[in-house]
Design a protein around this motif. Structure first.
Motif, mmCIF file in Angstrom:
data_model
loop_
_atom_site.group_PDB
_atom_site.id
_atom_site.type_symbol
_atom_site.label_atom_id
_atom_site.label_comp_id
_atom_site.label_asym_id
_atom_site.label_seq_id
_atom_site.Cartn_x
_atom_site.Cartn_y
_atom_site.Cartn_z
ATOM 1 N N ALA A 129 42.789 40.074 32.728
ATOM 2 C CA ALA A 129 41.406 40.095 33.444
ATOM 3 C C ALA A 129 41.550 41.386 34.332
ATOM 4 C CB ALA A 129 40.878 39.087 33.948
ATOM 5 N N HIS A 130 42.647 41.193 35.168
ATOM 6 C CA HIS A 130 42.708 42.196 36.393
ATOM 7 C C HIS A 130 43.295 43.766 35.707
ATOM 8 C CE1 HIS A 130 42.023 40.107 40.069
ATOM 9 N NE2 HIS A 130 42.777 38.869 39.597
ATOM 10 N N GLN A 131 44.030 43.590 34.726
ATOM 11 C CA GLN A 131 44.726 44.819 34.142
ATOM 12 C C GLN A 131 43.364 45.570 33.436
ATOM 13 O OE1 GLN A 131 48.156 44.067 31.670
ATOM 14 N NE2 GLN A 131 48.488 46.293 31.241
ATOM 15 N N PHE A 132 42.487 44.738 32.684
ATOM 16 C CA PHE A 132 41.326 45.510 32.206
ATOM 17 C C PHE A 132 40.432 46.148 33.138
ATOM 18 C CE2 PHE A 132 36.740 45.110 30.573
ATOM 19 C CZ PHE A 132 36.965 45.624 29.451
ATOM 20 N N THR A 133 40.045 45.400 34.321
ATOM 21 C CA THR A 133 39.341 46.205 35.299
ATOM 22 C C THR A 133 40.010 47.426 35.814
ATOM 23 O OG1 THR A 133 39.947 44.760 37.097
ATOM 24 C CG2 THR A 133 38.119 43.954 35.602
ATOM 25 N N GLU A 134 41.389 47.449 35.759
ATOM 26 C CA GLU A 134 42.043 48.518 36.343
ATOM 27 C C GLU A 134 42.111 49.663 35.172
ATOM 28 O OE1 GLU A 134 43.461 49.113 39.103
ATOM 29 O OE2 GLU A 134 42.731 47.479 40.115
ATOM 30 N N GLU A 135 42.226 49.312 33.912
ATOM 31 C CA GLU A 135 42.366 50.540 33.022
ATOM 32 C C GLU A 135 41.343 50.925 32.296
ATOM 33 O OE1 GLU A 135 45.711 48.986 30.520
ATOM 34 O OE2 GLU A 135 47.042 48.606 31.955
ATOM 35 N N ILE A 136 40.181 50.028 32.249
ATOM 36 C CA ILE A 136 38.920 50.404 31.436
ATOM 37 C C ILE A 136 38.240 51.693 32.016
ATOM 38 C CG2 ILE A 136 37.401 48.996 32.671
ATOM 39 C CD1 ILE A 136 37.431 49.836 29.020
ATOM 40 N N GLU A 137 37.952 52.522 31.246
ATOM 41 C CA GLU A 137 37.111 53.729 31.750
ATOM 42 C C GLU A 137 35.832 53.674 31.678
ATOM 43 O OE1 GLU A 137 38.603 56.655 29.351
ATOM 44 O OE2 GLU A 137 40.841 56.747 30.094
ATOM 45 N N SER A 138 35.041 52.685 32.466
ATOM 46 C CA SER A 138 33.868 52.816 32.685
ATOM 47 C C SER A 138 33.234 52.407 34.084
ATOM 48 C CB SER A 138 33.200 51.433 31.632
ATOM 49 O OG SER A 138 33.916 50.376 32.311
ATOM 50 N N GLY A 139 32.087 52.809 34.234
ATOM 51 C CA GLY A 139 31.480 52.403 35.770
ATOM 52 C C GLY A 139 31.413 51.135 36.121
ATOM 53 N N VAL A 140 31.168 50.309 34.942
ATOM 54 C CA VAL A 140 30.975 48.900 35.194
ATOM 55 C C VAL A 140 31.949 48.010 34.487
ATOM 56 C CG1 VAL A 140 29.353 46.727 34.863
ATOM 57 C CG2 VAL A 140 28.465 49.020 35.733
ATOM 58 N N ALA A 141 32.600 47.230 35.191
ATOM 59 C CA ALA A 141 33.696 46.440 34.459
ATOM 60 C C ALA A 141 33.515 44.947 34.540
ATOM 61 C CB ALA A 141 34.890 46.547 34.751
ATOM 62 N N LYS A 142 33.182 44.088 33.619
ATOM 63 C CA LYS A 142 32.989 42.589 33.840
ATOM 64 C C LYS A 142 34.071 41.863 32.963
ATOM 65 C CE LYS A 142 27.998 43.237 33.886
ATOM 66 N NZ LYS A 142 26.486 42.899 33.426
ATOM 67 N N VAL A 143 34.245 40.671 33.607
ATOM 68 C CA VAL A 143 35.211 39.661 32.915
ATOM 69 C C VAL A 143 34.331 38.297 32.701
ATOM 70 C CG1 VAL A 143 37.140 38.292 33.590
ATOM 71 C CG2 VAL A 143 37.027 40.651 34.362
ATOM 72 N N ASN A 144 34.406 38.129 31.427
ATOM 73 C CA ASN A 144 33.862 36.721 30.949
ATOM 74 C C ASN A 144 32.215 36.780 31.150
ATOM 75 O OD1 ASN A 144 36.246 35.552 29.955
ATOM 76 N ND2 ASN A 144 36.520 34.855 31.967
ATOM 77 N N GLU A 145 31.632 38.139 31.026
ATOM 78 C CA GLU A 145 30.317 38.249 30.941
ATOM 79 C C GLU A 145 29.799 39.316 29.869
ATOM 80 O OE1 GLU A 145 27.289 39.818 34.666
ATOM 81 O OE2 GLU A 145 29.258 38.873 34.871
#
Length: 483
Positions: free
Chosen positions: A424-440
């Motif tokens: 979850a944390h790695q995704f929010t760090e590496e994703i190239e998007s202005g909005v990053a969500k986990v389990n949503e």
């Protein structure tokens, strides 16, 4: 006779100088004419800008709390009209009543939020280097702004542009999308009833080339805020840049949801389904790619195909699960992308056709589609569809999922479904998007935090909503006061 709606310029409801109008029809029943609107000219647009410029000084010097009172009263009026606005939005844009009601409430909440924010506008005080000196900043309104809004959120997006613009002391000209301009008209009507001074907010309908083009390149406009397609937004930004006009464009998306092996697959299906097929997939933040780990891929594909097949389609006024496309051209585009996907080798698991039966004959209906076996080089994985079509891609690792998620020109919203906190944390760090969500789901936004995209999803200059929504509409002056 259908209702004839006029432009709102300098506090007056007036007809276009062209003498011509265009019709807006119910996408669920094209025999139902929602209204007739002004086919405005560049001269009409010039008059609206002139009215806004003339009103700017008086509105800018109106105390912030007084400006906030007008916004608060507008929110109260909209609240009183909530049911009527919900039905109108459904008739002109096609959303279900539940979806339309949520959007109307969001517009109400936005006006309430910025009504209070108008009291907080100010600056900062810093410590100077010398004695007998004060060093501070002031936030001042930008001036006159042009607001160009899309049809898919026809009251929420005008609200989240107009409310902060007015709270900050700007005057504005709003050009709504021609496919769904009615609820924006009613928003201006509420502002008028709330006591907004003449010329502070103006409303002009018409074509993008005639009205939008004039606004984007107008020498008296100090800022342009646009939401729409990347192709049009790029043109708007370039036109504004010729005069070094401040510009903010929020544009398209190709939004992914990553599903990892630790996820509850049934929960992942619900999250992706809501993001992909809600509002008929007609959201810039809609999930159009499910990037699924191979360990749960088959189970997920079966589940999401069942989810899509179970969706009840019908007129928004009957409050089904999913309403129609807004126009025939949007419907045709979705059907074309389904054909392109299968021609490129993807598998159509369900949907992707026009439903049969008399109930669907007069509307722009399509079955929600799921295509599997998609690879990242296929057009269905790269291009924005803006309809209820989900492409499912298989990956063999978390690292591969992020690589695939980022392998597009867009970067608006992205989510991951996982029970692994590290992922979850790695995704929010590496994703190239202005909005990053986990389990949503990728859709759905809080109004008090910034919203905007990366890459071709945005000019990435200023964010919208929350405190950031005021940044675009203000300039900062630094004052050195010696005594």
């Amino acid at each position: 006779m259908p209702t004839a709606y006029r432009n709102y310029v300098d506090g007056e409801w007036i007809e276009s100088r062209s003498g011509e109008t265009f019709e807006v029809r119910n996408p669920a029943d094209t025999n139902d004419i929602v209204g007739e609107f002004q086919a405005s000219t560049s001269a009409d647009t010039d008059a609206a800008v002139e009215a806004a410029v003339d009103a700017q000084t008086e509105w800018a010097t109106t105390p912030g709390p007084e400006r906030g009172d007008v916004l608060a009263e507008t929110a109260r009026i909209l609240e009183e009209q909530r049911d009527e606005l919900t039905e109108t939005l459904t008739r002109e844009e096609g959303k279900t009543l539940d979806e339309a009601g949520g959007e109307v409430q969001r517009a109400i909440d936005i006006f309430r939020y910025y009504a209070e924010k108008a009291r907080d506008l100010g600056g900062t005080v810093k410590s100077p280097s010398g004695t007998d000196t004060e060093l501070y900043t002031k936030r001042e309104p930008l001036g006159t702004v042009a607001l160009i809004t899309p049809w898919n959120y026809p009251i929420a997006i005008p609200a989240w542009k107009l409310a902060p613009a007015l709270a900050a002391g700007n005057t504005a000209v709003l050009k709504p999308a021609s496919a769904a301009p009615t609820v924006a008209w009613k928003l201006l009507e509420a502002l008028d009833e709330a006591g907004l001074p003449d010329g502070v907010a103006n409303y002009v309908t018409g074509s993008g080339s005639e009205v939008g083009g004039t606004l984007a390149s107008h020498e008296a406009v100090d800022g342009v805020s646009f939401t729409g397609s990347t192709a049009v937004g790029t043109v708007v930004a370039q036109a504004a840049a010729d005069d070094l006009t401040r510009v903010q464009c929020e544009m398209g998306g190709k939004n992914p949801t990553v599903v990892m092996p630790s996820a509850d697959v049934a929960e992942a299906v619900d999250i992706v389904g809501a993001g992909a097929f809600g509002v008929t997939g007609q959201a810039c933040t809609a999930c159009s790619r499910a990037i699924v780990h191979e360990d749960v891929y088959d189970e997920f594909v079966a589940g999401i195909a069942d989810y899509a097949a179970s969706i009840e389609i019908g007129p928004g006024l009957e409050n089904p699960d999913m309403g129609p496309h807004v126009t025939q051209s949007e419907l045709e585009s979705t059907l074309e992308y389904v054909d392109i996907a299968t021609e490129d080798g993807a598998n159509l698991e369900t949907g992707g056709h026009q439903p049969e039966g008399r109930a669907y004959e007069d509307g722009h209906y399509v079955e929600p589609a799921v295509v599997s076996g998609v690879t990242s080089d296929m057009r269905i994985a790269q291009e924005e569809v803006f309809g209820p079509v989900l492409a499912v891609l298989k990956v063999d690792s978390f690292e591969a999922s992020v690589d695939v998620a980022n392998d597009v020109e867009y970067g608006l919203s992205a989510s991951i479904v996982t029970q692994d906190l590290s992922e979850a944390h790695q995704f929010t760090e590496e994703i190239e998007s202005g909005v990053a969500k986990v389990n949503e789901k990728t859709t759905g936004l809080e109004l008090h935090v910034p919203f905007g995209g990366y890459k071709q999803s945005s000019t990435d200059t200023y964010r919208e909503q929350g405190d950031a929504g005021l940044d675009f509409f203000t300039s900062t002056k630094t004052v050195y006061m010696n005594y």
